[in-house]
Motif scaffolding. Structure first.
Motif, PDB file in Angstrom:
ATOM      1  N   ASP A 117      43.854  36.361  30.344  1.00  0.00           N
ATOM      2  CA  ASP A 117      44.732  37.081  31.274  1.00  0.00           C
ATOM      3  C   ASP A 117      44.971  38.465  30.690  1.00  0.00           C
ATOM      4  O   ASP A 117      45.439  38.602  29.550  1.00  0.00           O
ATOM      5  CB  ASP A 117      46.041  36.295  31.412  1.00  0.00           C
ATOM      6  CG  ASP A 117      47.108  37.031  32.207  1.00  0.00           C
ATOM      7  OD1 ASP A 117      46.815  38.109  32.766  1.00  0.00           O
ATOM      8  OD2 ASP A 117      48.240  36.525  32.258  1.00  0.00           O
ATOM      9  N   SER A 119      46.928  40.901  32.001  1.00  0.00           N
ATOM     10  CA  SER A 119      48.125  41.564  32.520  1.00  0.00           C
ATOM     11  C   SER A 119      49.007  42.136  31.407  1.00  0.00           C
ATOM     12  O   SER A 119      49.777  43.075  31.645  1.00  0.00           O
ATOM     13  CB  SER A 119      48.937  40.611  33.401  1.00  0.00           C
ATOM     14  OG  SER A 119      49.249  39.422  32.722  1.00  0.00           O
ATOM     15  N   GLU A 124      50.680  48.044  35.821  1.00  0.00           N
ATOM     16  CA  GLU A 124      50.439  47.839  37.250  1.00  0.00           C
ATOM     17  C   GLU A 124      49.657  48.999  37.868  1.00  0.00           C
ATOM     18  O   GLU A 124      48.884  48.808  38.809  1.00  0.00           O
ATOM     19  CB  GLU A 124      51.776  47.671  37.983  1.00  0.00           C
ATOM     20  CG  GLU A 124      51.660  47.335  39.456  1.00  0.00           C
ATOM     21  CD  GLU A 124      51.024  45.986  39.733  1.00  0.00           C
ATOM     22  OE1 GLU A 124      50.479  45.798  40.838  1.00  0.00           O
ATOM     23  OE2 GLU A 124      51.057  45.117  38.828  1.00  0.00           O
ATOM     24  N   LYS A 127      45.229  49.526  38.052  1.00  0.00           N
ATOM     25  CA  LYS A 127      44.298  49.130  39.110  1.00  0.00           C
ATOM     26  C   LYS A 127      44.015  50.247  40.099  1.00  0.00           C
ATOM     27  O   LYS A 127      43.003  50.205  40.825  1.00  0.00           O
ATOM     28  CB  LYS A 127      44.808  47.898  39.845  1.00  0.00           C
ATOM     29  CG  LYS A 127      46.067  48.122  40.664  1.00  0.00           C
ATOM     30  CD  LYS A 127      46.510  46.821  41.337  1.00  0.00           C
ATOM     31  CE  LYS A 127      47.745  47.017  42.198  1.00  0.00           C
ATOM     32  NZ  LYS A 127      48.183  45.733  42.808  1.00  0.00           N
ATOM     33  N   TRP A 135      38.813  45.557  42.776  1.00  0.00           N
ATOM     34  CA  TRP A 135      39.938  45.016  42.017  1.00  0.00           C
ATOM     35  C   TRP A 135      40.350  43.642  42.543  1.00  0.00           C
ATOM     36  O   TRP A 135      40.745  42.765  41.778  1.00  0.00           O
ATOM     37  CB  TRP A 135      41.121  45.982  42.036  1.00  0.00           C
ATOM     38  CG  TRP A 135      42.185  45.540  41.061  1.00  0.00           C
ATOM     39  CD1 TRP A 135      43.300  44.822  41.328  1.00  0.00           C
ATOM     40  CD2 TRP A 135      42.168  45.749  39.650  1.00  0.00           C
ATOM     41  NE1 TRP A 135      44.002  44.567  40.178  1.00  0.00           N
ATOM     42  CE2 TRP A 135      43.335  45.126  39.125  1.00  0.00           C
ATOM     43  CE3 TRP A 135      41.306  46.401  38.762  1.00  0.00           C
ATOM     44  CZ2 TRP A 135      43.644  45.137  37.767  1.00  0.00           C
ATOM     45  CZ3 TRP A 135      41.608  46.415  37.408  1.00  0.00           C
ATOM     46  CH2 TRP A 135      42.763  45.792  36.924  1.00  0.00           C
ATOM     47  N   GLU A 136      40.237  43.449  43.844  1.00  0.00           N
ATOM     48  CA  GLU A 136      40.598  42.145  44.431  1.00  0.00           C
ATOM     49  C   GLU A 136      39.805  41.009  43.790  1.00  0.00           C
ATOM     50  O   GLU A 136      40.312  39.892  43.660  1.00  0.00           O
ATOM     51  CB  GLU A 136      40.325  42.159  45.940  1.00  0.00           C
ATOM     52  CG  GLU A 136      41.307  42.997  46.740  1.00  0.00           C
ATOM     53  CD  GLU A 136      40.907  43.100  48.204  1.00  0.00           C
ATOM     54  OE1 GLU A 136      39.913  42.438  48.579  1.00  0.00           O
ATOM     55  OE2 GLU A 136      41.566  43.834  48.960  1.00  0.00           O
ATOM     56  N   GLU A 139      41.305  39.477  40.302  1.00  0.00           N
ATOM     57  CA  GLU A 139      42.625  38.862  40.231  1.00  0.00           C
ATOM     58  C   GLU A 139      42.559  37.374  40.569  1.00  0.00           C
ATOM     59  O   GLU A 139      41.818  36.949  41.454  1.00  0.00           O
ATOM     60  CB  GLU A 139      43.592  39.565  41.182  1.00  0.00           C
ATOM     61  CG  GLU A 139      44.008  40.947  40.709  1.00  0.00           C
ATOM     62  CD  GLU A 139      45.191  41.491  41.488  1.00  0.00           C
ATOM     63  OE1 GLU A 139      45.422  41.017  42.613  1.00  0.00           O
ATOM     64  OE2 GLU A 139      45.880  42.393  40.969  1.00  0.00           O
ATOM     65  N   TYR A 140      43.351  36.618  39.826  1.00  0.00           N
ATOM     66  CA  TYR A 140      43.501  35.184  40.092  1.00  0.00           C
ATOM     67  C   TYR A 140      44.980  34.863  39.962  1.00  0.00           C
ATOM     68  O   TYR A 140      45.602  35.150  38.936  1.00  0.00           O
ATOM     69  CB  TYR A 140      42.688  34.364  39.093  1.00  0.00           C
ATOM     70  CG  TYR A 140      42.907  32.873  39.207  1.00  0.00           C
ATOM     71  CD1 TYR A 140      42.457  32.161  40.316  1.00  0.00           C
ATOM     72  CD2 TYR A 140      43.579  32.175  38.203  1.00  0.00           C
ATOM     73  CE1 TYR A 140      42.665  30.791  40.429  1.00  0.00           C
ATOM     74  CE2 TYR A 140      43.781  30.801  38.307  1.00  0.00           C
ATOM     75  CZ  TYR A 140      43.325  30.112  39.418  1.00  0.00           C
ATOM     76  OH  TYR A 140      43.538  28.771  39.527  1.00  0.00           O
ATOM     77  N   GLY A 142      47.354  36.442  41.213  1.00  0.00           N
ATOM     78  CA  GLY A 142      48.108  37.675  41.040  1.00  0.00           C
ATOM     79  C   GLY A 142      47.941  38.375  39.710  1.00  0.00           C
ATOM     80  O   GLY A 142      48.591  39.401  39.464  1.00  0.00           O
ATOM     81  N   LYS A 143      47.062  37.872  38.843  1.00  0.00           N
ATOM     82  CA  LYS A 143      46.872  38.485  37.522  1.00  0.00           C
ATOM     83  C   LYS A 143      45.402  38.853  37.329  1.00  0.00           C
ATOM     84  O   LYS A 143      44.511  38.125  37.772  1.00  0.00           O
ATOM     85  CB  LYS A 143      47.302  37.518  36.422  1.00  0.00           C
ATOM     86  CG  LYS A 143      48.794  37.200  36.435  1.00  0.00           C
ATOM     87  CD  LYS A 143      49.149  36.238  35.308  1.00  0.00           C
ATOM     88  CE  LYS A 143      50.642  35.938  35.281  1.00  0.00           C
ATOM     89  NZ  LYS A 143      50.998  35.010  34.172  1.00  0.00           N
ATOM     90  N   PRO A 144      45.133  39.979  36.626  1.00  0.00           N
ATOM     91  CA  PRO A 144      43.742  40.373  36.396  1.00  0.00           C
ATOM     92  C   PRO A 144      43.139  39.626  35.206  1.00  0.00           C
ATOM     93  O   PRO A 144      43.773  39.487  34.157  1.00  0.00           O
ATOM     94  CB  PRO A 144      43.850  41.871  36.095  1.00  0.00           C
ATOM     95  CG  PRO A 144      45.203  42.032  35.470  1.00  0.00           C
ATOM     96  CD  PRO A 144      46.081  41.004  36.143  1.00  0.00           C
TER      97      PRO A 144
END
Length: 432
Positions: A117, A119, A124, A127, A135-136, A139-140, A142-144
């Motif tokens: 993770d 993050s 923030e 990205k 970028w979408e 993310e998993y 809500g975290k990159p």
């Protein structure tokens, strides 16, 4: 005598184990450090070609010289081996610190606890440096779990001289599927029953039936927000449309041309065997190398209709920290540099790749000139209608269930609607 020999052998083995241990520690006093205390980042890539290896090693060299706390070392692993070895090294507790990995499967590795993770390492706003559709994918929940490195997009390449010969305006490429068919028939060139040139065939280049199905279906993927969308009217129609091309020019012609391309390792567009085809933007580098004077143009992929957008498909790669890496903080610092403007701009201009960093891509386009600038800017513009297809965590094997059904249809064993209906049913059954 035997006892003396045994003692010497044991002494040698102890010495050898010490040497190997030292190698395992990168010459330092602890794993992942040098003797002078610098953190070592082991960076795995599959870039070992004469073209790309010097480029990635220059980026590494520039990073190493830009600061005095981290040393990045490049490990090349062949395509096909790198990701298998990555998973094995994670399981063994001795992974790389950074690896270049597939962009469409980040969520799978995040879910399986195979990637760190990130993050804690990127704020923030970080990205905002990258194209949103890229970028979408990283993310998993809500975290990159990775950072986009590069991507691609598919364009229509067309031979302007062939257009002139066929009485078509070389500055007006086809915009819709209907126009594409009309142009293709005019561009076909036959000697008796044999084709000397084929105007267009939708499965040549860097595109498959699945891409045409998404193009027709308003950019809708096969899995959207957890819902299976394989068997839709437009996807059925698109699949039938793809096969119509094969039926028109004939199975034998398709096989003959494909065998010729394969045997001669020839680019059929460059050789003039096909007048239009869909390919990734950096296909331009082959044209530039092998036929720099070729008179060609690029355009968005023709849309299903005048009311639809020119949907394209894309993929790409990310920089990722494998789970259990020795130096995740140092790895994150290197990823910031690797995906920053300077390194990304260099990579874009040298490789003609679509890089993930927006500012870098635009800066590269601004510096390029002539045909280079024309083609690269076209790829950037095309990203607005480029669809990536991240593998859904609920349906990780959907392609393995769908593609055989598509193949059955293309071989004439089943009709299109039945093929996609069967595929949809099979995929729904395996929801996780």
């Amino acid at each position: 005598m035997r006892k003396k020999s045994l003692v010497l052998l044991l002494s040698f083995l102890l010495l050898l184990s010490g040497v190997l241990a030292g190698c395992g520690n990168n010459g330092g006093n602890a794993a992942g450090t040098t003797e002078d205390g610098k953190k070592v980042v082991d960076f795995w890539t599959f870039w070992g070609s004469e073209t790309r290896k010097p480029m990635i090693e220059k980026i590494i060299k520039d990073f190493n010289e830009s600061q005095d706390e981290i040393i990045v070392k490049h490990t090349y692993l062949p395509w096909g081996d790198i990701w298998t070895k990555n998973l094995a090294s994670i399981a063994a507790g001795d992974p790389a610190d950074v690896i270049i990995n597939d962009i469409n499967s980040v969520a799978q590795r995040a879910e399986n606890n195979q990637a760190e993770d990130l993050s804690d390492y990127f704020d923030e706003d970080f990205k905002e440096n990258f194209y949103p559709h890229l970028w979408e994918t990283v993310e998993y929940e809500g975290k990159p779990y990775a950072v986009p490195f590069n991507t691609d997009t598919r364009l229509l390449f067309y031979n302007k001289d062939a257009f002139k010969e066929a009485g078509l305006d070389p500055e007006k490429p086809p915009k819709t599927w209907d126009e594409l068919e009309e142009y293709a028939k005019k561009l076909d060139k036959k000697n008796g029953d044999d084709y000397e040139r084929i105007g267009f065939y939708p499965l040549w280049g860097s595109v498959g039936a699945d891409a045409w199905m998404v193009n027709a279906d308003k950019g809708q993927r096969f899995i959207e927000d957890g819902e299976v969308m394989i068997n839709t009217p437009r996807k059925v129609e698109a699949l039938e449309w793809v096969k119509q091309w094969k039926d028109r020019i004939g199975e034998d012609t398709v096989q003959t041309f494909e065998a010729e391309f394969q045997n001669q390792q020839a680019n059929p567009f460059i050789s003039g065997k096909i007048a239009m085809w869909v390919n990734v933007g950096n296909n331009y580098t082959q044209i530039k190398e092998f036929k720099p004077d070729m008179n060609f143009g690029v355009a968005p992929i023709p849309a299903y209709s005048e009311e639809d957008k020119h949907w394209s498909s894309g993929g790409g790669f990310v920089a990722e920290i494998p789970k259990g890496a020795d130096n995740p903080e140092a790895a994150a610092e290197f990823i910031k540099y690797l995906t920053g403007k300077e390194a990304q701009k260099y990579w874009a201009m040298q490789n003609f790749d679509n890089v993930a960093n927006i500012e870098a891509a635009e800066a590269a386009a601004a510096e390029l000139e002539g045909k280079d600038q024309e083609v690269y800017q076209a790829t950037i513009d095309n990203l607005d209608t480029t669809i990536l297809s991240p593998t859904p965590v609920e349906y990780p094997d959907y392609q393995n269930l769908m593609n055989p059904k598509i193949d059955q249809f293309m071989m004439g064993e089943i009709d299109a609607e039945a093929a996609l209906k069967d595929a949809q049913k099979a995929v729904k059954k395996v929801k996780r």
